[in-house]
Design an enzyme around this catalytic site. Structure first.
Site, PDB file in Angstrom:
ATOM      1  N   HIS A 113       0.863  -1.104   0.049  1.00 10.34           N
ATOM      2  CA  HIS A 113       0.013  -0.031   0.013  1.00 10.34           C
ATOM      3  C   HIS A 113       0.822   1.337  -0.144  1.00 10.34           C
ATOM      4  O   HIS A 113       0.429   2.297   0.143  1.00 10.34           O
ATOM      5  CB  HIS A 113      -0.991  -0.079   1.337  1.00 10.34           C
ATOM      6  CG  HIS A 113      -2.053   0.794   1.382  1.00 10.34           C
ATOM      7  ND1 HIS A 113      -2.497   1.956   2.236  1.00 10.34           N
ATOM      8  CD2 HIS A 113      -3.143   1.042   0.157  1.00 10.34           C
ATOM      9  CE1 HIS A 113      -3.730   2.477   1.640  1.00 10.34           C
ATOM     10  NE2 HIS A 113      -4.110   1.854   0.725  1.00 10.34           N
ATOM     11  N   LYS A 115       3.006   4.515  -0.908  1.00  9.51           N
ATOM     12  CA  LYS A 115       3.131   5.395  -1.982  1.00  9.51           C
ATOM     13  C   LYS A 115       4.180   6.474  -1.920  1.00  9.51           C
ATOM     14  O   LYS A 115       4.493   7.422  -1.169  1.00  9.51           O
ATOM     15  CB  LYS A 115       1.816   6.371  -2.044  1.00  9.51           C
ATOM     16  CG  LYS A 115       0.612   5.684  -2.447  1.00  9.51           C
ATOM     17  CD  LYS A 115      -0.220   5.229  -1.364  1.00  9.51           C
ATOM     18  CE  LYS A 115      -1.781   4.819  -1.530  1.00  9.51           C
ATOM     19  NZ  LYS A 115      -2.264   4.223  -0.440  1.00  9.51           N
ATOM     20  N   ASP A 120      16.792  10.660  -7.618  1.00  9.55           N
ATOM     21  CA  ASP A 120      18.511  10.868  -7.443  1.00  9.55           C
ATOM     22  C   ASP A 120      18.725  10.988  -6.030  1.00  9.55           C
ATOM     23  O   ASP A 120      20.113  11.661  -5.867  1.00  9.55           O
ATOM     24  CB  ASP A 120      18.715  12.195  -8.063  1.00  9.55           C
ATOM     25  CG  ASP A 120      18.585  12.107  -9.383  1.00  9.55           C
ATOM     26  OD1 ASP A 120      18.519  11.105 -10.224  1.00  9.55           O
ATOM     27  OD2 ASP A 120      18.466  13.142 -10.374  1.00  9.55           O
ATOM     28  N   HIS A 296      -9.772  10.564   1.465  1.00 10.13           N
ATOM     29  CA  HIS A 296      -8.500   9.861   1.448  1.00 10.13           C
ATOM     30  C   HIS A 296      -7.496   9.732   2.331  1.00 10.13           C
ATOM     31  O   HIS A 296      -6.457   9.299   2.213  1.00 10.13           O
ATOM     32  CB  HIS A 296      -8.290   9.519   0.124  1.00 10.13           C
ATOM     33  CG  HIS A 296      -7.801   8.235  -0.288  1.00 10.13           C
ATOM     34  ND1 HIS A 296      -6.167   8.321  -0.855  1.00 10.13           N
ATOM     35  CD2 HIS A 296      -8.167   6.841  -0.362  1.00 10.13           C
ATOM     36  CE1 HIS A 296      -6.117   6.918  -0.883  1.00 10.13           C
ATOM     37  NE2 HIS A 296      -7.331   6.085  -1.155  1.00 10.13           N
ATOM     38  N   LYS A 298      -4.769  10.467   5.413  1.00 13.16           N
ATOM     39  CA  LYS A 298      -4.154   9.474   6.527  1.00 13.16           C
ATOM     40  C   LYS A 298      -3.203  10.391   7.396  1.00 13.16           C
ATOM     41  O   LYS A 298      -1.939  10.160   7.124  1.00 13.16           O
ATOM     42  CB  LYS A 298      -3.453   8.210   5.908  1.00 13.16           C
ATOM     43  CG  LYS A 298      -4.232   7.368   5.247  1.00 13.16           C
ATOM     44  CD  LYS A 298      -3.797   7.678   3.570  1.00 13.16           C
ATOM     45  CE  LYS A 298      -4.653   6.377   2.610  1.00 13.16           C
ATOM     46  NZ  LYS A 298      -5.936   6.052   2.620  1.00 13.16           N
ATOM     47  N   ASP A 303      -0.603  18.718  19.666  1.00 12.03           N
ATOM     48  CA  ASP A 303      -0.003  19.670  19.964  1.00 12.03           C
ATOM     49  C   ASP A 303       0.919  20.440  19.234  1.00 12.03           C
ATOM     50  O   ASP A 303       1.859  21.192  19.659  1.00 12.03           O
ATOM     51  CB  ASP A 303       0.741  19.269  21.236  1.00 12.03           C
ATOM     52  CG  ASP A 303      -0.341  18.687  22.543  1.00 12.03           C
ATOM     53  OD1 ASP A 303      -1.283  19.040  22.206  1.00 12.03           O
ATOM     54  OD2 ASP A 303       0.384  18.231  23.272  1.00 12.03           O
TER      55      ASP A 303
END
Length: 403
Positions: A113, A115, A120, A296, A298, A303
């Site tokens: 999952h 991404k 470089d 979508h 996450k 604080d």
């Protein structure tokens, strides 16, 4: 945990495809040495073809280009999309290629999952945004709301070493972790700190040595909170301990805000999350539904000194099965910026969920039902994993097409 904190990083928040795609495509297209890309979803659409052109540009400049896709999330890329990449020398691989039974896909569990992009060894991108047009507002009401970060500084070396190790085996064996750890330590030393940069960690989860690392980072931050906690998470169904930490934080006076889906892409996910609302609201947690389009995200802020952006939801698949990757940041400026963006989202497009007041008998029934469903849903993925399957495979896409 499989992470350690590194100072001297520049962390830039990127919101939705409009903020993310121009930055990542430009970085890839200008690569001179190496591109490492891992993604759950890559579609042959407008966004996928822009990525294809950026990868071809990098390969034509002489860069070594590795692309790892998930077989479930990206199941049907046509030869018209993949062949130009293969001809240019791009090294395409699929994590756990799709298996079909009577035409239906059957290997849903244990997805890659991530991404991730590293260019470089100088810039990295981490987040929740896939390569598909539904991350752009032009897609319409079903366009997703999501976030990623661009990273510069010593942390890039750690992400690069991680992705390099994933080329052949994203789910390493116990023995392989020693080699991976040594490579990550070596790469960190090659990057100079950015003056007054952020302290950050790259945190991953797998199904061997690091099953709970991302969840543990969340729990440490929640337990240390003194003023406010703000979590925006698309698929929210965490374990008992994280729920308990949130409730305890609210009861000791911390303002706890949860931003959940109100226009879900999968209705059953929202229905499962609703089982938790009463339990959380009763403790003082404020629950908000994002109603403009599918959420979508996450991400989380605690604080104004701790924040995280990544691929991991707080649900059983992300916390118990999938391979996930987050960046965790200790930096006041970044945390405040992310909180301000989320608060604007809440003010403009969220509805506060009020605590229902059912009768005593109905209240008791809701409590029993929620308890049973909660524990069943929490344990079902792990039970299913034990009943299924050989270890996941990584297959070169050219070989996959010939199979």
């Amino acid at each position: 945990m499989n992470s350690h904190w590194l100072p001297g990083n520049r962390i830039t928040l990127l919101e939705n495809g409009e903020g993310y795609y121009p930055r990542v495509f430009e970085a890839i297209s200008q690569a001179k040495q190496e591109v490492l890309l891992e993604t759950f979803i890559l579609f042959d659409d407008k966004v996928g073809r822009e990525l294809q052109q950026a990868l071809l540009s990098a390969a034509n400049h002489g860069a070594v280009v590795h692309v790892l896709i998930d077989g479930w999330g990206s199941p049907d890329l046509p030869p018209s999309f993949t062949q130009p990449l293969l001809d240019a020398g791009v090294r395409l691989r699929a994590f756990e290629p799709v298996r079909r039974l009577f035409g239906a896909r059957v290997n849903l569990l244990r997805r890659m999952h991530h991404k991730l992009v590293v260019v470089d060894g100088q810039r990295a991108f981490v987040g929740g945004i896939n390569y598909s047009i539904d991350h752009l507002a032009e897609h319409g009401p079903q366009a997703k709301q999501d976030y990623a970060v661009e990273v510069e500084g010593p942390l890039v070396g750690q992400i690069q070493a991680f992705c390099r190790a994933n080329v052949e085996a994203p789910q390493p064996t116990r023995h392989a972790w020693l080699q991976r750890w040594r490579a990550m330590r070596q790469r960190v030393g090659e990057h100079r700190d950015i003056e007054e940069g952020a302290v950050a960690a790259f945190v991953t989860r797998d199904n061997h040595l690091h099953r709970t690392d991302i969840e543990r980072h969340y729990r440490v931050a929640i337990r240390s909170a003194r003023k406010h906690i703000l979590i925006a998470n698309a698929y929210f169904f965490p374990g008992y301990r994280l729920l308990r930490d949130l409730r305890r934080a609210a009861r000791r006076g911390v303002q706890v805000d949860l931003v959940m889906q109100g226009q879900p892409d999968m209705v059953w996910v929202m229905r499962a999350t609703e089982l938790l609302y009463r339990h959380l609201i009763r403790a003082g947690v404020r629950v908000h539904r994002y109603t403009e389009r599918p959420l979508h995200a996450k991400v989380a802020v605690v604080d104004d000194h701790w924040a995280t952006v990544g691929s991991s939801n707080l649900d059983p698949t992300s916390l118990s099965l999938n391979l996930e990757a987050n960046v965790v940041v200790r930096d006041e400026a970044f945390a405040r910026h992310l909180r301000e963006r989320l608060e604007q989202l809440m003010a403009a497009h969220c509805q506060r969920v009020e605590r229902p007041v059912p009768g005593k008998l109905r209240s008791a029934w809701i409590g029993v039902r929620s308890l049973v469903v909660f524990h069943a849903l929490r344990r079902l993925p792990v039970w299913m994993q034990r009943l299924t399957a050989p270890p996941p495979r990584v297959v070169p896409l050219r070989d996959q097409e010939q199979a």
